[in-house]
Enzyme design. Structure first.
Site, mmCIF file in Angstrom:
data_model
loop_
_atom_site.group_PDB
_atom_site.id
_atom_site.type_symbol
_atom_site.label_atom_id
_atom_site.label_comp_id
_atom_site.label_asym_id
_atom_site.label_seq_id
_atom_site.Cartn_x
_atom_site.Cartn_y
_atom_site.Cartn_z
ATOM 1 N N LYS A 15 0.828 -1.218 0.000
ATOM 2 C CA LYS A 15 0.000 0.000 0.000
ATOM 3 C C LYS A 15 0.861 1.266 0.000
ATOM 4 O O LYS A 15 0.593 2.202 -0.737
ATOM 5 C CB LYS A 15 -0.903 0.074 1.240
ATOM 6 C CG LYS A 15 -1.847 -1.067 1.443
ATOM 7 C CD LYS A 15 -2.765 -0.809 2.632
ATOM 8 C CE LYS A 15 -2.044 -0.680 3.961
ATOM 9 N NZ LYS A 15 -1.441 -1.921 4.488
ATOM 10 N N ARG A 90 -8.926 1.347 9.860
ATOM 11 C CA ARG A 90 -8.394 0.020 10.122
ATOM 12 C C ARG A 90 -9.459 -0.888 10.744
ATOM 13 O O ARG A 90 -9.229 -2.065 10.955
ATOM 14 C CB ARG A 90 -7.294 0.233 11.126
ATOM 15 C CG ARG A 90 -6.083 -0.625 11.234
ATOM 16 C CD ARG A 90 -5.235 -0.819 10.056
ATOM 17 N NE ARG A 90 -3.915 -1.270 10.383
ATOM 18 C CZ ARG A 90 -2.804 -0.697 9.960
ATOM 19 N NH1 ARG A 90 -2.848 0.362 9.211
ATOM 20 N NH2 ARG A 90 -1.645 -1.215 10.270
ATOM 21 N N ARG A 127 11.674 -5.422 4.103
ATOM 22 C CA ARG A 127 11.276 -4.009 4.036
ATOM 23 C C ARG A 127 12.230 -3.110 4.836
ATOM 24 O O ARG A 127 12.599 -3.436 5.955
ATOM 25 C CB ARG A 127 9.866 -3.877 4.604
ATOM 26 C CG ARG A 127 9.338 -2.470 4.619
ATOM 27 C CD ARG A 127 7.861 -2.460 4.589
ATOM 28 N NE ARG A 127 7.275 -2.663 5.912
ATOM 29 C CZ ARG A 127 5.969 -2.602 6.127
ATOM 30 N NH1 ARG A 127 5.133 -2.413 5.132
ATOM 31 N NH2 ARG A 127 5.494 -2.794 7.327
ATOM 32 N N ARG A 160 11.872 -1.659 10.766
ATOM 33 C CA ARG A 160 10.971 -1.317 11.869
ATOM 34 C C ARG A 160 10.946 -2.419 12.927
ATOM 35 O O ARG A 160 11.010 -3.590 12.603
ATOM 36 C CB ARG A 160 9.548 -1.104 11.329
ATOM 37 C CG ARG A 160 9.329 0.283 10.802
ATOM 38 C CD ARG A 160 8.094 0.385 9.964
ATOM 39 N NE ARG A 160 6.943 -0.345 10.483
ATOM 40 C CZ ARG A 160 5.776 -0.427 9.843
ATOM 41 N NH1 ARG A 160 5.623 0.166 8.681
ATOM 42 N NH2 ARG A 160 4.778 -1.104 10.366
ATOM 43 N N ARG A 171 0.174 -9.105 13.259
ATOM 44 C CA ARG A 171 -0.464 -7.997 12.533
ATOM 45 C C ARG A 171 -1.359 -8.526 11.427
ATOM 46 O O ARG A 171 -2.424 -7.970 11.155
ATOM 47 C CB ARG A 171 0.612 -7.057 11.957
ATOM 48 C CG ARG A 171 1.160 -6.116 13.006
ATOM 49 C CD ARG A 171 2.510 -5.544 12.641
ATOM 50 N NE ARG A 171 2.530 -4.852 11.382
ATOM 51 C CZ ARG A 171 3.626 -4.703 10.626
ATOM 52 N NH1 ARG A 171 4.776 -5.217 11.015
ATOM 53 N NH2 ARG A 171 3.564 -4.044 9.507
HETATM 54 P P1 ADP Z 1 1.316 -1.991 8.069
HETATM 55 O O1 ADP Z 1 0.192 -1.641 7.141
HETATM 56 O O2 ADP Z 1 2.505 -2.541 7.368
HETATM 57 O O3 ADP Z 1 0.883 -2.862 9.212
HETATM 58 P P2 ADP Z 1 1.326 0.712 9.196
HETATM 59 O O4 ADP Z 1 2.487 1.636 9.136
HETATM 60 O O5 ADP Z 1 0.103 1.061 8.450
HETATM 61 O O6 ADP Z 1 1.900 -0.705 8.773
HETATM 62 O O7 ADP Z 1 0.911 0.504 10.722
HETATM 63 C C1 ADP Z 1 1.849 0.174 11.713
HETATM 64 C C2 ADP Z 1 1.178 0.142 13.056
HETATM 65 O O8 ADP Z 1 0.608 1.429 13.352
HETATM 66 C C3 ADP Z 1 0.016 -0.845 13.190
HETATM 67 O O9 ADP Z 1 0.452 -2.147 13.493
HETATM 68 C C4 ADP Z 1 -0.764 -0.208 14.345
HETATM 69 O O10 ADP Z 1 -0.124 -0.466 15.586
HETATM 70 C C5 ADP Z 1 -0.605 1.288 14.082
HETATM 71 N N1 ADP Z 1 -1.698 1.852 13.251
HETATM 72 C C6 ADP Z 1 -1.576 2.411 12.016
HETATM 73 N N2 ADP Z 1 -2.763 2.853 11.568
HETATM 74 C C7 ADP Z 1 -3.662 2.551 12.535
HETATM 75 C C8 ADP Z 1 -5.065 2.742 12.649
HETATM 76 N N3 ADP Z 1 -5.800 3.311 11.652
HETATM 77 N N4 ADP Z 1 -5.672 2.308 13.790
HETATM 78 C C9 ADP Z 1 -4.962 1.742 14.780
HETATM 79 N N5 ADP Z 1 -3.636 1.526 14.731
HETATM 80 C C10 ADP Z 1 -2.980 1.924 13.619
#
Ligand code: ADP
Length: 214
Positions: A15, A90, A127, A160, A171
């Site tokens: 994404k 999410r 990554r 990360r 996740r």
């Molecule tokens: P990925 O899509 O690879 O899991 P992101 O950078 O989108 O990585 O998200 C990393 C972390 O940030 C998630 O595992 C969560 O802890 C937090 N996070 C991101 N966006 C949200 C959201 N909309 N609601 C709750 N937690 C979020």
């Protein structure tokens, strides 16, 4: 192009990479909730201190924290120029709040990057992320020009904390439980386009660009 777009998909479905390309090609702002949260953690803000443990454990940060950050961004003048949301919403609760906020100018397109767990895990292990500008690289297919250094801003790339395999699997499970129901939600609204996230980047990008232009 003033489009309002959501990118959905499990961690590692690409994404972020597609969002950066859409930003460059179509001039849409790239809004990554994960990047915003990590920046708060790095700054040691109150929000960041609350979010850190959830991020490190691969769990969703509480809705009120994320909603406050997103509301701030969506209320800014930038939001009127069009945006790609990457990582938000999410879960169903966040999606419903977003619909409320955008009642006058709703989301036009939701693109789901569909990807099985095995692909996700392999991708995430390769990554590397820029801690400064948030740009994401993928070894070996999408490596930076100079080893370990961001092409965009010259900062040293990092892996990360939450990109370790057990956290990635967790996740992915959380994605299946919490986020996947959003696909039915947006399908009912007639907004969903599904892209196979295992296809080569160029094909994914042209499918996504066509969906945004629709
Ligand atoms: P990925 O899509 O690879 O899991 P992101 O950078 O989108 O990585 O998200 C990393 C972390 O940030 C998630 O595992 C969560 O802890 C937090 N996070 C991101 N966006 C949200 C959201 N909309 N609601 C709750 N937690 C979020």
């Amino acid at each position: 192009m003033r489009r309002r777009v959501i990118l959905l998909g499990p961690p590692g479905s690409g994404k972020g990479t597609i969002a950066v390309k859409l930003q460059k090609e179509l001039g849409l702002h790239h809004v990554s909730s994960g990047h915003m949260l990590r920046r708060e953690v790095d700054n040691g803000s109150t929000v960041g201190r609350r979010a850190k443990l959830f991020l490190d454990n691969g769990e969703l940060v509480p809705d009120d924290v994320v909603l406050e950050l997103m509301n701030t961004w969506l209320s800014s003048p930038n939001a009127e120029e069009g945006f790609v949301l990457d990582g938000f919403p999410r879960n169903l609760a966040q999606a419903k709040v977003l619909d409320e906020w955008l009642r006058g100018s709703p989301i036009e397109r939701v693109i789901l990057f569909d990807s099985p767990e095995s692909v996700t895990v392999d991708r995430i292990i390769g990554r590397r992320t820029c801690p400064k500008c948030g740009r994401v690289y993928q070894l070996p297919t999408l490596a930076p020009g100079k080893d370990g250094v961001c092409d965009e801003c010259g900062t040293s790339l990092v892996q990360r904390e939450d990109d370790q395999e057990p956290v990635v699997r967790k996740r992915y499970d959380i994605y299946r439980q919490e986020t996947e129901p959003l696909t039915a939600y947006y399908q009912q609204q007639g907004k969903l386009t599904v892209v196979d996230a295992t296809r080569p980047l160029e094909q994914r990008l042209s499918a996504a660009t066509a969906a945004v232009r629709e």
